[in-house]
Structures are given as C-alpha cells and as structure tokens.
Write a protein that holds these residues in place. Sequence first.
Motif, PDB file in Angstrom:
ATOM      1  N   LYS A  57       0.832  -1.205   0.000  1.00  0.00           N
ATOM      2  CA  LYS A  57       0.000   0.000   0.000  1.00  0.00           C
ATOM      3  C   LYS A  57       0.865   1.252   0.000  1.00  0.00           C
ATOM      4  O   LYS A  57       0.585   2.217  -0.716  1.00  0.00           O
ATOM      5  N   ALA A  58       1.917   1.243   0.812  1.00  0.00           N
ATOM      6  CA  ALA A  58       2.802   2.407   0.890  1.00  0.00           C
ATOM      7  C   ALA A  58       3.499   2.646  -0.451  1.00  0.00           C
ATOM      8  O   ALA A  58       3.617   3.793  -0.902  1.00  0.00           O
ATOM      9  N   ALA A  59       3.941   1.579  -1.107  1.00  0.00           N
ATOM     10  CA  ALA A  59       4.624   1.725  -2.404  1.00  0.00           C
ATOM     11  C   ALA A  59       3.662   2.259  -3.459  1.00  0.00           C
ATOM     12  O   ALA A  59       3.999   3.176  -4.224  1.00  0.00           O
ATOM     13  N   VAL A  60       2.457   1.721  -3.506  1.00  0.00           N
ATOM     14  CA  VAL A  60       1.465   2.173  -4.492  1.00  0.00           C
ATOM     15  C   VAL A  60       1.069   3.618  -4.206  1.00  0.00           C
ATOM     16  O   VAL A  60       0.949   4.437  -5.126  1.00  0.00           O
ATOM     17  N   THR A  61       0.888   3.956  -2.938  1.00  0.00           N
ATOM     18  CA  THR A  61       0.524   5.321  -2.565  1.00  0.00           C
ATOM     19  C   THR A  61       1.633   6.298  -2.954  1.00  0.00           C
ATOM     20  O   THR A  61       1.353   7.369  -3.493  1.00  0.00           O
ATOM     21  N   ALA A  62       2.868   5.945  -2.699  1.00  0.00           N
ATOM     22  CA  ALA A  62       3.987   6.828  -3.050  1.00  0.00           C
ATOM     23  C   ALA A  62       4.066   7.030  -4.565  1.00  0.00           C
ATOM     24  O   ALA A  62       4.265   8.156  -5.041  1.00  0.00           O
ATOM     25  N   GLU A  63       3.893   5.951  -5.316  1.00  0.00           N
ATOM     26  CA  GLU A  63       3.935   6.056  -6.780  1.00  0.00           C
ATOM     27  C   GLU A  63       2.780   6.918  -7.287  1.00  0.00           C
ATOM     28  O   GLU A  63       2.968   7.774  -8.154  1.00  0.00           O
ATOM     29  N   PHE A  64       1.599   6.716  -6.739  1.00  0.00           N
ATOM     30  CA  PHE A  64       0.429   7.497  -7.147  1.00  0.00           C
ATOM     31  C   PHE A  64       0.623   8.972  -6.824  1.00  0.00           C
ATOM     32  O   PHE A  64       0.311   9.836  -7.642  1.00  0.00           O
ATOM     33  N   GLU A  65       1.140   9.263  -5.630  1.00  0.00           N
ATOM     34  CA  GLU A  65       1.347  10.653  -5.230  1.00  0.00           C
ATOM     35  C   GLU A  65       2.377  11.328  -6.132  1.00  0.00           C
ATOM     36  O   GLU A  65       2.236  12.500  -6.474  1.00  0.00           O
ATOM     37  N   ALA A  66       3.411  10.588  -6.547  1.00  0.00           N
ATOM     38  CA  ALA A  66       4.414  11.158  -7.449  1.00  0.00           C
ATOM     39  C   ALA A  66       3.796  11.480  -8.804  1.00  0.00           C
ATOM     40  O   ALA A  66       4.019  12.565  -9.367  1.00  0.00           O
ATOM     41  N   LYS A  67       2.992  10.556  -9.328  1.00  0.00           N
ATOM     42  CA  LYS A  67       2.327  10.804 -10.618  1.00  0.00           C
ATOM     43  C   LYS A  67       1.325  11.947 -10.503  1.00  0.00           C
ATOM     44  O   LYS A  67       1.194  12.751 -11.423  1.00  0.00           O
ATOM     45  N   LEU A  68       0.617  12.010  -9.392  1.00  0.00           N
ATOM     46  CA  LEU A  68      -0.347  13.080  -9.176  1.00  0.00           C
ATOM     47  C   LEU A  68       0.355  14.439  -9.110  1.00  0.00           C
ATOM     48  O   LEU A  68      -0.109  15.408  -9.711  1.00  0.00           O
ATOM     49  N   ALA A  69       1.479  14.497  -8.418  1.00  0.00           N
ATOM     50  CA  ALA A  69       2.231  15.750  -8.330  1.00  0.00           C
ATOM     51  C   ALA A  69       2.734  16.173  -9.708  1.00  0.00           C
ATOM     52  O   ALA A  69       2.696  17.355 -10.061  1.00  0.00           O
ATOM     53  N   GLU A  70       3.190  15.211 -10.498  1.00  0.00           N
ATOM     54  CA  GLU A  70       3.660  15.504 -11.861  1.00  0.00           C
ATOM     55  C   GLU A  70       2.513  16.019 -12.726  1.00  0.00           C
ATOM     56  O   GLU A  70       2.675  16.986 -13.483  1.00  0.00           O
ATOM     57  N   ALA A  71       1.350  15.409 -12.607  1.00  0.00           N
ATOM     58  CA  ALA A  71       0.191  15.843 -13.388  1.00  0.00           C
ATOM     59  C   ALA A  71      -0.254  17.245 -12.966  1.00  0.00           C
ATOM     60  O   ALA A  71      -0.606  18.071 -13.813  1.00  0.00           O
ATOM     61  N   GLU A  72      -0.235  17.525 -11.681  1.00  0.00           N
ATOM     62  CA  GLU A  72      -0.607  18.859 -11.208  1.00  0.00           C
ATOM     63  C   GLU A  72       0.380  19.907 -11.695  1.00  0.00           C
ATOM     64  O   GLU A  72      -0.019  21.012 -12.079  1.00  0.00           O
TER      65      GLU A  72
END
Length: 176
Positions: A57-72
């Motif tokens: 969960k932590a790995a998926v959350t970190a990856e998602f947050e990185a992609k979300l920050a890049e998209a923003e």
Amino acid sequence: MTEQASTESTEGTQTPSGQAPQTVDQLPEWARTTISELRDEAAKYRTSKNSAVDEAKAAVTAEFEAKLAEAEKSKKDVEAERDVAKLDVVKLRAAFGALSGDKAEETLSRADEFAGLIQGSNADEIATHASKLAGLFGTGTTRTPAVDRSPEGGDPALALNGDPLLQSLKSALGIN
C-alpha cells in the motif's frame, strides 16, 4: 495399533467425569502446548501478511502521489501558458485597434474573420496558411505607388494650354 492410538487420544481429551472438555484449560498440557504453538505460528503469518500488505500500500501510494504531483505541475504549466497566450491576444487586439484609428471596430472584425479561416496545428502551418489566404483574398491595405505624371518627372505643373504641353506630347509620341 490403530485402536490403541484412538483410545489414547480419546482418553487424553476426556475429563475425569467422562465428558469432552469445553475450554482449552480443561485439555491436557501437551494439547495446550500444541494449540499455543499453532496460534503463535498463525499470528506470525498473519503479522507478516499484514506488514506485506502495508508495504505494498505504501509503495502504491507513493507512486500514485508522485504521478499526481507531476500531473498537477503539468496542469499548472499549461494554465500558465494559456494565460500568457490570452494576455498576448489582448495586447495584440489593443495594439491593432490603436493602430487602425477610426476604423478599429471594422478592422478588428475583419481580422477576427480572417483568423477564423486560418487552419493549422503549429506555428509554421498557421503562418503558411495565413500567407496563402492573404494571397488569395488580398489584405486590402495594398496601395499603388504614387507616380509623377509631370513631363520629365519635374515638379512644376504644366499649363494645359501652353507650348510646353504640346512639346512634351510631341516628344512622347516621337513627332518633330
């Protein structure tokens, strides 16, 4: 031999009154030890599974947050470019209106209509198509150069009833 083993297992789990035990505390010591070991082993597997799930969960959350920050960040960059383009259009319209003087509204209307006809997906295609359209329809601002129609290109105006007019016509026609 099997009869003896089954008798021992049933004899070991019976209480002195002959009934089956209702709680773990009523079981013999070896059964309680086995149950305790099995429970500890199950708890170990349960905790290792839970920690693996938490790590995933932590790995998926970190990856998602990185992609979300890049998209923003990308969205903010595009919005900034859009705002600059809007400001450029406003500046161009203001400059165009100021330069065209009294005919500002008419000129802007014609320019908007002309811009609506232009096609292309990048700056080069748009510039090429705009040049083609301008060549087809003309720009309306082309003026013919002034021509000096006086004889010999001089400044003094010629009298219509004088000899200099007659002389210039004869020289132009080749008559002596």
